[in-house]
Design a protein around this motif. Structure first.
Motif: not given
Ligand SMILES: Nc1ncnc2c1ncn2[C@@H]1O[C@H](COP(=O)(O)OP(=O)(O)O)[C@@H](O)[C@H]1O
Ligand SMILES: [Mg+2]
Lengths: 215, 316
Positions: B141-142, B203, B205
């Motif tokens: 996710p990062h 990203y 998300c």
């Protein structure tokens, strides 16, 4: 004793407060990693030892720990602790390291198994997975809890007055006793508010910096 | 011999026998669909094929080479008490990579995570043959989309790059720069292939589930696995997103990728798969072409399962 005099004395005392604060962090943050690694070790005796240690440290008052480090060596081994600051620092560093270790452990345990497995099937080494995938996410995850602890630490430094470390609270108490005025004791609150205010802003900024993604 | 052949996969979790002798084979470029009710062991099978679980017993052949064999079952333990029975055949010669010969016999009962160093090494060296796409995507996710796709390939380059001073020579640095550039270009091409050329800097998300899953597919593809496995890649997605992911898988078949897809999408299995396996209770209950399995199932269990899934489609 004028308002300016009190401020000057408090600023003197803040050297101990801030010194204890920063040095405690400097030691406790990495020491917490070591304790956390032991507590999560697969080797049972190490794990058990670390958990017992954490239980003792978290299960007794920090004030008591400071007293034990200050007077324990003299009473038990006949080698009196000469340096009050060092005594406070040792007790604080160990105490906070134990709390940090628990925060780290919570952050690591909260990582979904899928992150490790994704790294594994992509042929990444364990070190790469831990360092590049897990570590940054754990840091983000634990930032709020670490913020709380660090702000608590700033206020906890006042506990060192129990072994006569001339930090802000002890300085205020001395003024109160010497000059028979009470307001300087209340006024210490402004100093703590300032310090914790700066820390609050700092952690807000830190959290914002990792806001670009959601876990 | 088939391009990919897997014989006698057994896997227990404690006393629970999850896989009870699975066989499968696949030619290059073929798509195998695995269907079956929940709990039948489909995920466990894929995890064994990707070495996320170590099977108790299995023989795996790829391009005619025995790349992995293990037998830690009781019968093997009895007949072969002081070997750990991991073997690897190379150049037609059977090399026993038996972990420490002086290991006590009760090592058979060791916990699964306590696999020997030799075993880990062997597995790590074979990982690159296989790719895995998870039900829950498991993107990092990062990292942005591009980095999700390039990360493993770049690490792989660095792992094989010259060590020590040689690494910092002008030539090595230039070669590295060139290689990183190529990995980036390859990742961009793959992301375009899965329809995400516009999302390089997003990203995870910020993406829909379907987009995330397509990133995960590109991430697996950049390592050029011989076999790409999908574990219910669309079961976390709503129908529209499911379609876009299944379309990508169909396109990959056109590109000649060999794939194993665990799925509940019967229409997809019918249309895209070359072979279908119906799993029940840890065994292959029925297998064949989609036509055989879907139109002329032999086993009663298969019939019941298909009738049940028809019904749930009607209900929708
Ligand atoms: N790590 C595990 N430990 C114990 N039991 C497991 C584990 N993984 C799967 N199982 C069991 O194995 C069986 C098959 O699971 P799974 O392979 O996930 O089936 P499917 O993917 O077909 O739904 C289930 O009964 C499940 O409870
Ligand atoms: Mg499953």
């Amino acid at each position: 004793m004028s308002f300016a005099d009190v401020n000057i004395q408090f600023l003197e005392a803040a050297k101990y407060t801030l010194g204890l604060f920063f040095l405690t962090l400097l030691i406790a943050i990495p020491l917490g990693v070591v304790i956390c690694a032991c507590a999560m070790s697969r080797f049972r005796p190490v794990k058990w030892l670390a958990n017992t240690f954490i239980w003792i440290i978290r299960g007794t008052p920090l004030m008591l720990q400071v007293i034990v480090v200050m007077y324990g060596p003299g009473l038990i081994f006949d080698v009196p602790m000469k340096n009050r600051f060092l005594a406070a620092l040792i007790a604080f560093a160990i105490n906070y390291a134990a709390y940090f270790a628990e925060i780290y452990r919570g952050g690591i345990m909260a990582m979904p198994k899928g992150q490790y497995e994704a790294g594994k099937v992509l042929g990444m080494s364990k070190a790469s997975v831990n360092g590049l995938v897990i570590f940054p996410q754990v840091v983000k995850k634990i930032t709020p809890a670490m913020g709380n602890e660090v702000i608590t630490l700033v206020k906890d430094t006042s506990i060192a007055n129990i072994i006569a470390l001339p930090e802000i609270i002890l300085t205020a108490k001395n003024i109160v006793a010497t000059y028979a005025i009470i307001w300087p004791l209340f006024y210490t609150g402004v100093f703590y508010l300032l310090m914790s205010g700066v820390l609050t802003l700092f952690f807000k900024w830190l959290e914002k910096r990792t806001n670009y993604y959601k876990a | 011999m088939a391009f990919y052949q897997v014989n006698n996969v057994y896997k227990n979790f404690g006393d629970v026998k999850v896989l009870k002798g699975i066989n499968l084979e696949l030619d290059e470029g073929q798509v195998l669909a695995i269907i079956g009710s929940s709990g039948s062991g489909k995920t466990t099978l894929l995890r064994c094929l990707n070495f996320l679980e170590i099977p108790d017993k299995a023989d795996i052949y790829l391009k005619g080479e025995n790349i992995f064999s293990i037998d830690n079952t009781d019968s093997a333990a009895a007949s072969n008490a002081d070997e750990s029975n991991i073997s690897e055949v190379e150049n037609g010669k059977n090399i026993q990579t038996d972990s420490e010969k002086n290991q006590p016999t009760h090592a058979k009962k060791a916990k699964p995570e306590k696999i020997s160093k030799e075993m880990r090494k062997l597995i790590d060296s074979k990982r690159g043959h296989f790719g895995m796409v998870f039900q829950s995507f498991n993107l990092f996710p990062h990292f942005n989309v591009l980095k999700n796709v390039t990360l493993a390939a770049k690490l792989k380059y660095d792992a094989h790059a010259p060590k020590g001073f040689a690494r910092w020579s002008k030539e090595a640095k230039a070669a590295r720069k060139q290689a990183m550039q190529e990995i980036n270009e390859k990742a961009v091409a793959l992301l375009e292939r899965v329809g995400l050329g516009e999302k390089l800097n997003s990203y995870p998300c910020e993406l829909s589930g379907g987009q995330q899953q397509r990133v995960a597919i590109a991430r697996a593809l950049i390592l050029q696995p011989d076999i790409l496995c999908f574990d219910e890649p669309t079961s976390a997605l709503d129908p529209e997103l499911t379609r876009e992911v299944l379309k990508v898988i169909r396109d990959l078949k056109k590109d000649g990728h060999t794939m194993i897809v665990v799925t509940h999408e019967m229409q997809f299995a019918k249309k895209v798969a070359d072979k279908v396996i119906f799993m029940a209770d840890g065994i292959v209950e029925e297998e064949g072409t989609p036509q055989q399995v879907f139109e002329h199932p032999v086993s009663e269990k298969t019939k019941a399962f298909l009738a049940e899934s028809e019904k749930s489609i009607d209900e929708e």
